[in-house]
Motif scaffolding. Structure first.
Motif, PDB file in Angstrom:
ATOM      1  N   ASP A  64     -12.343  -7.899  -2.807  1.00 43.89           N
ATOM      2  CA  ASP A  64     -13.663  -8.438  -2.491  1.00 43.89           C
ATOM      3  C   ASP A  64     -14.033  -8.084  -1.058  1.00 43.89           C
ATOM      4  O   ASP A  64     -13.169  -8.011  -0.173  1.00 43.89           O
ATOM      5  N   LYS A  69     -10.601 -12.300  -1.998  1.00 45.85           N
ATOM      6  CA  LYS A  69     -10.522 -12.521  -3.437  1.00 45.85           C
ATOM      7  C   LYS A  69     -10.114 -11.244  -4.163  1.00 45.85           C
ATOM      8  O   LYS A  69     -10.483 -10.146  -3.755  1.00 45.85           O
ATOM      9  N   PRO A  71     -10.740  -8.896  -7.208  1.00 43.11           N
ATOM     10  CA  PRO A  71     -11.847  -8.643  -8.144  1.00 43.11           C
ATOM     11  C   PRO A  71     -11.447  -8.871  -9.594  1.00 43.11           C
ATOM     12  O   PRO A  71     -10.268  -8.825  -9.962  1.00 43.11           O
ATOM     13  N   LYS A  72     -12.459  -9.073 -10.420  1.00 44.76           N
ATOM     14  CA  LYS A  72     -12.246  -9.297 -11.849  1.00 44.76           C
ATOM     15  C   LYS A  72     -11.686  -8.049 -12.522  1.00 44.76           C
ATOM     16  O   LYS A  72     -10.855  -8.140 -13.437  1.00 44.76           O
ATOM     17  N   TRP A 217     -22.354  -6.708 -11.684  1.00 52.00           N
ATOM     18  CA  TRP A 217     -23.205  -7.848 -11.997  1.00 52.00           C
ATOM     19  C   TRP A 217     -22.727  -8.539 -13.264  1.00 52.00           C
ATOM     20  O   TRP A 217     -22.273  -7.879 -14.204  1.00 52.00           O
ATOM     21  N   GLU A 239     -24.548 -10.612  -7.112  1.00 53.43           N
ATOM     22  CA  GLU A 239     -23.636  -9.561  -7.539  1.00 53.43           C
ATOM     23  C   GLU A 239     -22.270  -9.747  -6.903  1.00 53.43           C
ATOM     24  O   GLU A 239     -22.103 -10.481  -5.933  1.00 53.43           O
ATOM     25  N   TYR A 240     -21.281  -9.062  -7.457  1.00 54.63           N
ATOM     26  CA  TYR A 240     -19.962  -8.972  -6.846  1.00 54.63           C
ATOM     27  C   TYR A 240     -19.920  -7.696  -6.006  1.00 54.63           C
ATOM     28  O   TYR A 240     -20.419  -6.653  -6.431  1.00 54.63           O
ATOM     29  N   ASN A 241     -19.298  -7.781  -4.845  1.00 53.63           N
ATOM     30  CA  ASN A 241     -19.143  -6.628  -3.964  1.00 53.63           C
ATOM     31  C   ASN A 241     -17.656  -6.360  -3.774  1.00 53.63           C
ATOM     32  O   ASN A 241     -16.966  -7.097  -3.053  1.00 53.63           O
ATOM     33  N   TRP A 242     -17.162  -5.326  -4.440  1.00 46.73           N
ATOM     34  CA  TRP A 242     -15.757  -4.967  -4.349  1.00 46.73           C
ATOM     35  C   TRP A 242     -15.635  -3.654  -3.579  1.00 46.73           C
ATOM     36  O   TRP A 242     -16.337  -2.684  -3.868  1.00 46.73           O
TER      37      TRP A 242
END
Length: 359
Positions: A64, A69, A71-72, A217, A239-242
């Motif tokens: 992340d 974190k 990420p998924k 997203w 959104e997720y930012n990885w």
């Protein structure tokens, strides 16, 4: 309009995070990667079947953007180079691969995407951004200064000669099955990064500042069509930012925190590591002082004019005390520190640009 959307988005993110950055100043150095040389002819098809890709070592898994974190979904990148191109091969695990943006230079991060950021001369100015979605739609930009300096973005700039391809293990835009992953392969000519006509800027045995970002997203389905998910009030969920090298805040446009990519002249398959030069710690200290100067102005409506106003404690790098010189002038200010390692003088300007002067 697209340029303003992009600029305003990151300005909001910057000002949201600027006030808390001082709490995230743990001196963890950015990540590093060694890009090896290849003499193999590379077919840009997204599949990465060449022996060179097989031998290339992937980056560490993305994290992340704030660095806290997992990420998924997993993401890694490989890099190679030859005398004409720098090559990238990203692998992104994803059970639902979708995209709907087909026009070049639209806001690609409104889809799930893969992004490349490159600052060849390591001064945080005049850097490049490339965004690509699962439809192989490209957004390429030239950015004169980070967004924190309220700078215009050259959205009409084009990376002439760039090649890209997508390979999907699954089915695009089909919610009836579960996908595996998608690949993005990119080849960018070194001439894209030239500062002057005919410049030999191939970075053999040199490093560039580079980062990679993956925007992902949550989605919703309407009539079996993917789109960004909205909350109960009709607003898009964030959104997720990885990223490969985390910046510590939700803002990728901090080139001083990007990773280091060393372009080794040794052929791919060689085992090699890269150590960040110690002078880079001087630059990191200068950026801490740059942020303190900005915070000082926000609080006092004037720039600090003495070193004591920025730091009451002695400044140290690896237990070596360094002296800062602060100069105010009619258009801004300079902060200078001499490296205790090489005696080089490093200067940061009011707009965050780093200047290096020989000893």
């Amino acid at each position: 309009m697209k340029r303003n959307i992009h600029l305003n988005y990151f300005l909001v993110m910057f000002f949201m995070c600027f006030g808390i950055y001082a709490q995230n100043t743990a001196e963890k150095m950015p990540r590093t990667y060694v890009a090896h040389y290849t003499n193999e002819t590379m077919q840009i098809d997204g599949k990465g079947l060449e022996d060179s890709w097989e031998k290339a070592i992937p980056t560490d898994l993305f994290i992340d953007i704030e660095g806290t974190k997992k990420p998924k979904y997993n993401t890694t990148v490989k890099m190679l180079w030859d005398k004409e191109f720098v090559y990238f091969l990203a692998k992104m695990d994803e059970p639902h691969i979708w995209g709907n943006l087909k026009r070049r230079d639209t806001v690609i991060f409104y889809n799930n995407d893969f992004e490349i950021f490159i600052d060849p001369d390591n001064d945080t100015h005049n850097y490049y951004e490339f965004e690509i979605n699962a439809l192989n739609t490209l957004w390429d930009l030239f950015i004169t200064k980070p967004y924190r300096e309220n700078t215009p973005v050259l959205n009409d700039w084009d990376a002439n000669g760039i090649k890209s391809a997508i390979h999907i293990k699954g089915t695009l835009n089909d919610p009836r099955d579960t996908d595996d992953c998608w690949f993005v392969e990119v080849a960018i000519p070194f001439k894209v990064f030239r500062k002057s006509y005919g410049e030999n800027n191939v970075p053999e045995n040199k490093f560039w500042r580079v980062n990679f970002s993956r925007v992902n997203w949550d989605f919703q389905l309407e009539n079996n069509t993917y789109s960004r998910k909205k909350d109960s009030k009709g607003k898009f969920l964030p959104e997720y930012n990885w990223v490969w090298s985390p910046t510590g805040v939700i803002n990728i446009h901090q080139p001083e925190d990007w990773g280091y990519v060393y372009f080794s002249s040794n052929e791919v398959g060689s085992k090699e590591s890269f150590t960040i030069p110690k002078d880079e710690k001087v630059k990191r200290l200068l950026y801490q002082l740059y942020r303190k100067q900005k915070q000082y102005f926000k609080k006092n409506r004037r720039w600090a004019s003495t070193s004591n106003e920025l730091s009451k404690e002695p400044l140290k790098i690896e237990d070596q005390t360094v002296i800062l010189t602060l100069e105010n002038h009619q258009t801004g200010w300079n902060i200078a520190i001499q490296s205790p390692f090489t005696k080089q003088l490093f200067i940061i300007k009011e707009d965050g640009k780093i200047i290096q002067k020989a000893k």
